[in-house]
Design a protein around this motif. Structure first.
Motif, PDB file in Angstrom:
ATOM      1  N   ASN A 114       0.839  -1.195   0.000  1.00 13.36           N
ATOM      2  CA  ASN A 114       0.000   0.000   0.000  1.00 13.36           C
ATOM      3  C   ASN A 114       0.876   1.247   0.000  1.00 13.36           C
ATOM      4  OD1 ASN A 114      -3.053  -0.772   0.685  1.00 13.36           O
ATOM      5  ND2 ASN A 114      -1.706  -2.191   1.774  1.00 13.36           N
ATOM      6  N   TYR A 115       0.334   2.321  -0.554  1.00 11.85           N
ATOM      7  CA  TYR A 115       1.046   3.597  -0.582  1.00 11.85           C
ATOM      8  C   TYR A 115       0.262   4.623   0.217  1.00 11.85           C
ATOM      9  CZ  TYR A 115       3.025   7.990  -2.258  1.00 11.85           C
ATOM     10  OH  TYR A 115       3.600   9.235  -2.323  1.00 11.85           O
ATOM     11  N   TRP A 116       0.981   5.421   1.004  1.00 11.96           N
ATOM     12  CA  TRP A 116       0.375   6.514   1.776  1.00 11.96           C
ATOM     13  C   TRP A 116       1.317   7.693   1.773  1.00 11.96           C
ATOM     14  CZ3 TRP A 116       2.368   9.092   6.012  1.00 11.96           C
ATOM     15  CH2 TRP A 116       1.497   9.975   6.659  1.00 11.96           C
ATOM     16  N   GLN A 117       0.727   8.906   1.744  1.00  7.71           N
ATOM     17  CA  GLN A 117       1.547  10.105   1.942  1.00  7.71           C
ATOM     18  C   GLN A 117       0.770  11.106   2.770  1.00  7.71           C
ATOM     19  OE1 GLN A 117       2.377  11.591  -2.049  1.00  7.71           O
ATOM     20  NE2 GLN A 117       0.800  13.166  -1.830  1.00  7.71           N
ATOM     21  N   SER A 118       1.504  11.927   3.499  1.00  7.87           N
ATOM     22  CA  SER A 118       0.885  12.950   4.339  1.00  7.87           C
ATOM     23  C   SER A 118       0.257  14.026   3.465  1.00  7.87           C
ATOM     24  CB  SER A 118       1.934  13.567   5.266  1.00  7.87           C
ATOM     25  OG  SER A 118       2.996  14.126   4.503  1.00  7.87           O
ATOM     26  N   ALA A 119      -0.572  14.856   4.077  1.00  3.67           N
ATOM     27  CA  ALA A 119      -1.294  15.885   3.326  1.00  3.67           C
ATOM     28  C   ALA A 119      -0.353  16.828   2.601  1.00  3.67           C
ATOM     29  CB  ALA A 119      -2.210  16.662   4.273  1.00  3.67           C
ATOM     30  N   ASP A 120       0.814  17.112   3.199  1.00  4.24           N
ATOM     31  CA  ASP A 120       1.761  18.033   2.560  1.00  4.24           C
ATOM     32  C   ASP A 120       2.734  17.312   1.627  1.00  4.24           C
ATOM     33  OD1 ASP A 120       3.395  16.697   4.330  1.00  4.24           O
ATOM     34  OD2 ASP A 120       3.929  18.468   5.505  1.00  4.24           O
ATOM     35  N   GLY A 121       2.632  15.983   1.549  1.00  9.83           N
ATOM     36  CA  GLY A 121       3.482  15.225   0.645  1.00  9.83           C
ATOM     37  C   GLY A 121       4.900  15.005   1.144  1.00  9.83           C
ATOM     38  N   ALA A 122       5.184  15.433   2.374  1.00  8.14           N
ATOM     39  CA  ALA A 122       6.547  15.309   2.896  1.00  8.14           C
ATOM     40  C   ALA A 122       6.859  13.893   3.378  1.00  8.14           C
ATOM     41  CB  ALA A 122       6.758  16.306   4.033  1.00  8.14           C
ATOM     42  N   ASP A 123       5.834  13.196   3.842  1.00 12.05           N
ATOM     43  CA  ASP A 123       6.009  11.844   4.371  1.00 12.05           C
ATOM     44  C   ASP A 123       5.342  10.860   3.412  1.00 12.05           C
ATOM     45  OD1 ASP A 123       6.334   9.570   5.856  1.00 12.05           O
ATOM     46  OD2 ASP A 123       5.301  10.302   7.647  1.00 12.05           O
ATOM     47  N   LYS A 124       6.144  10.016   2.765  1.00  8.51           N
ATOM     48  CA  LYS A 124       5.620   9.052   1.799  1.00  8.51           C
ATOM     49  C   LYS A 124       6.038   7.651   2.235  1.00  8.51           C
ATOM     50  CE  LYS A 124       6.264  12.450  -1.892  1.00  8.51           C
ATOM     51  NZ  LYS A 124       6.989  12.742  -3.173  1.00  8.51           N
ATOM     52  N   ARG A 125       5.065   6.749   2.328  1.00 10.74           N
ATOM     53  CA  ARG A 125       5.369   5.427   2.866  1.00 10.74           C
ATOM     54  C   ARG A 125       4.785   4.307   2.009  1.00 10.74           C
ATOM     55  NH1 ARG A 125       4.486   6.010   9.464  1.00 10.74           N
ATOM     56  NH2 ARG A 125       5.559   8.033   9.690  1.00 10.74           N
ATOM     57  N   LEU A 126       5.516   3.205   1.944  1.00 12.68           N
ATOM     58  CA  LEU A 126       4.999   1.947   1.433  1.00 12.68           C
ATOM     59  C   LEU A 126       4.735   1.059   2.641  1.00 12.68           C
ATOM     60  CD1 LEU A 126       7.396   1.323  -1.589  1.00 12.68           C
ATOM     61  CD2 LEU A 126       5.086   2.278  -1.644  1.00 12.68           C
ATOM     62  N   VAL A 127       3.517   0.548   2.754  1.00 14.84           N
ATOM     63  CA  VAL A 127       3.103  -0.220   3.921  1.00 14.84           C
ATOM     64  C   VAL A 127       2.751  -1.631   3.474  1.00 14.84           C
ATOM     65  CG1 VAL A 127       1.522  -0.314   5.881  1.00 14.84           C
ATOM     66  CG2 VAL A 127       2.210   1.900   4.943  1.00 14.84           C
ATOM     67  N   PHE A 128       3.252  -2.628   4.220  1.00 11.66           N
ATOM     68  CA  PHE A 128       3.054  -4.013   3.794  1.00 11.66           C
ATOM     69  C   PHE A 128       3.183  -4.941   4.997  1.00 11.66           C
ATOM     70  CE2 PHE A 128       7.416  -2.701   3.510  1.00 11.66           C
ATOM     71  CZ  PHE A 128       8.133  -3.741   4.079  1.00 11.66           C
ATOM     72  N   LEU A 129       2.792  -6.202   4.799  1.00 11.74           N
ATOM     73  CA  LEU A 129       2.946  -7.235   5.820  1.00 11.74           C
ATOM     74  C   LEU A 129       4.190  -8.057   5.518  1.00 11.74           C
ATOM     75  CD1 LEU A 129      -0.680  -8.540   6.346  1.00 11.74           C
ATOM     76  CD2 LEU A 129       0.850  -7.822   8.161  1.00 11.74           C
ATOM     77  N   ASN A 130       4.974  -8.317   6.552  1.00  8.95           N
ATOM     78  CA  ASN A 130       6.197  -9.102   6.412  1.00  8.95           C
ATOM     79  C   ASN A 130       6.344  -9.989   7.641  1.00  8.95           C
ATOM     80  OD1 ASN A 130       9.475  -8.832   7.185  1.00  8.95           O
ATOM     81  ND2 ASN A 130       8.987  -9.614   5.164  1.00  8.95           N
ATOM     82  N   ASP A 131       6.206 -11.302   7.441  1.00  7.87           N
ATOM     83  CA  ASP A 131       6.320 -12.253   8.545  1.00  7.87           C
ATOM     84  C   ASP A 131       5.388 -11.898   9.700  1.00  7.87           C
ATOM     85  OD1 ASP A 131       7.298 -14.558   9.747  1.00  7.87           O
ATOM     86  OD2 ASP A 131       8.894 -13.492  10.799  1.00  7.87           O
ATOM     87  N   GLY A 132       4.151 -11.542   9.355  1.00  5.64           N
ATOM     88  CA  GLY A 132       3.162 -11.240  10.375  1.00  5.64           C
ATOM     89  C   GLY A 132       3.267  -9.869  10.995  1.00  5.64           C
ATOM     90  N   ASN A 153      10.196   4.196   3.880  1.00  6.18           N
ATOM     91  CA  ASN A 153      10.161   5.507   3.240  1.00  6.18           C
ATOM     92  C   ASN A 153      10.160   5.292   1.725  1.00  6.18           C
ATOM     93  OD1 ASN A 153      11.281   7.954   1.923  1.00  6.18           O
ATOM     94  ND2 ASN A 153      11.415   8.711   4.031  1.00  6.18           N
ATOM     95  N   ALA A 154       9.138   5.801   1.058  1.00  4.20           N
ATOM     96  CA  ALA A 154       8.997   5.558  -0.378  1.00  4.20           C
ATOM     97  C   ALA A 154      10.081   6.251  -1.189  1.00  4.20           C
ATOM     98  CB  ALA A 154       7.615   6.029  -0.844  1.00  4.20           C
ATOM     99  N   ASP A 155      10.728   7.270  -0.641  1.00  2.00           N
ATOM    100  CA  ASP A 155      11.787   7.976  -1.353  1.00  2.00           C
ATOM    101  C   ASP A 155      13.147   7.317  -1.176  1.00  2.00           C
ATOM    102  OD1 ASP A 155      10.228  10.024  -2.511  1.00  2.00           O
ATOM    103  OD2 ASP A 155      10.243  11.149  -0.629  1.00  2.00           O
ATOM    104  N   THR A 156      13.386   6.762   0.038  1.00  2.00           N
ATOM    105  CA  THR A 156      14.721   6.251   0.346  1.00  2.00           C
ATOM    106  C   THR A 156      14.779   4.727   0.463  1.00  2.00           C
ATOM    107  OG1 THR A 156      14.409   6.359   2.743  1.00  2.00           O
ATOM    108  CG2 THR A 156      15.158   8.365   1.634  1.00  2.00           C
ATOM    109  N   GLY A 157      13.642   4.083   0.698  1.00  2.00           N
ATOM    110  CA  GLY A 157      13.638   2.642   0.891  1.00  2.00           C
ATOM    111  C   GLY A 157      14.036   2.206   2.288  1.00  2.00           C
TER     112      GLY A 157
END
Length: 224
Positions: free
Chosen positions: A2-20, A26-30
Motif C-alpha cells: 500500500n502507498y500513503w503520503q501525508s497531506a503536505d506530501g513530505a512523508d511518503k510510505r509503502l506499507v506491507f505485511l512481512n512475517d506477520g 520511506n517511499a523515497d529512500t527505501g
C-alpha cells in the motif's frame, strides 16, 4: 503493498505485511520507518486459540486517509483456529484504532448465530482475498470466508455470522453498517473469493451506486 503520503506530501510510505508484521518504508529512500512495527496478533481477543507463530496473510490490506486496515488470516485449518478479525491502525503511530470481530463475541450483534460453548476456539471467517473501500463514502466492503472447520460444522451450530458474508464497515469507526450472508452455516468452503466491485448502473433513468461480488457457488450478488 500500500502507498500513503501525508497531506503536505513530505512523508511518503509503502506499507506491507512481512512475517506477520505490519512494516513501513520511506517511499523515497527505501529505509524502514523507525518504531513502526505491528504484530497483527496484538489485536486478537483474549482466550483465542494459541498462535505460536506469526500470522501471515496474502491480503495486503487497504489504506484510507490515515488508517491502515488489515484482516487477520485464519491461522490454521483446524477445528480450533484463530479468528480472522479485521483491525485498523493509525498509519503514523501504529496505534490500534478498532477491531471488528468476524466471529461475534458473546453479547455482540450476531452472537446467537454461533453456540457459546468453546466460542474462543471458533475461527476462520477470514477475508483471505482482498476488500474494497469506497473513497467517497469511507465504507469498506469486506468479503469473508468459511468458519472453521471448512467441511464440518458440528462444532458450530447456527448460521455462523459473519462467515460467507459481505460486510460493510465504516472505515473511520469500524462500525458495521450492513451485511449480507450468502451462505448460512457453510459446509463446502463457499467463501467469497474476490474483491467487490464498485459500479454505477442506470435503472428507470436513475443512476444507482452498487457494489457487486461474485461467489464460488456461481451466483453474483449486487447491492445498493
Amino acid at each position: 503493498v500500500n502507498y500513503w503520503q501525508s497531506a503536505d506530501g513530505a512523508d511518503k510510505r509503502l506499507v506491507f505485511l512481512n512475517d506477520g508484521l505490519v512494516r513501513a518504508i520511506n517511499a523515497d529512500t527505501g529505509k524502514y520507518i523507525e518504531n513502526f512495527s505491528i504484530d497483527v496478533r496484538n489485536a486478537l481477543p483474549e482466550g483465542h486459540a494459541p498462535t505460536p507463530r506469526p500470522l501471515m496473510t496474502n491480503n495486503p490490506g487497504r489504506i484510507f486517509e490515515d488508517t491502515y486496515i488489515v484482516s487477520l488470516p485464519a491461522g490454521a485449518y483446524d477445528y480450533a483456529s484463530a479468528p480472522a478479525d479485521i483491525q485498523a491502525y493509525d498509519i503514523k503511530t501504529g496505534a490500534l484504532k478498532w477491531v471488528f470481530n468476524v466471529v461475534p463475541r458473546i453479547g455482540q450483534f450476531g452472537s446467537e448465530t454461533c453456540p457459546e460453548k468453546d466460542r474462543e476456539k471458533f475461527g476462520g471467517v477470514h477475508n483471505w482475498s482482498e476488500f474494497t473501500i469506497d473513497p467517497e463514502t469511507g465504507i469498506a466492503y469486506i468479503p469473508t470466508g468459511t468458519a472453521r472447520y471448512d467441511f464440518y460444522g458440528g462444532n458450530r451450530e447456527g448460521d455462523n455470522l459473519f462467515g460467507n458474508s459481505l460486510v460493510a464497515l465504516d472505515v473511520r469507526t469500524g462500525e458495521r453498517l450492513w451485511h449480507f450472508q450468502t451462505i448460512h452455516h457453510d459446509l463446502w468452503d463457499f467463501d467469497l473469493p474476490n474483491a467487490p466491485k464498485l459500479m454505477t448502473i442506470t435503472k428507470d433513468g436513475k443512476k444507482i451506486p452498487i457494489v457487486v461480488v461474485a461467489a464460488k457457488h456461481g451466483f453474483v450478488f449486487a447491492f445498493n
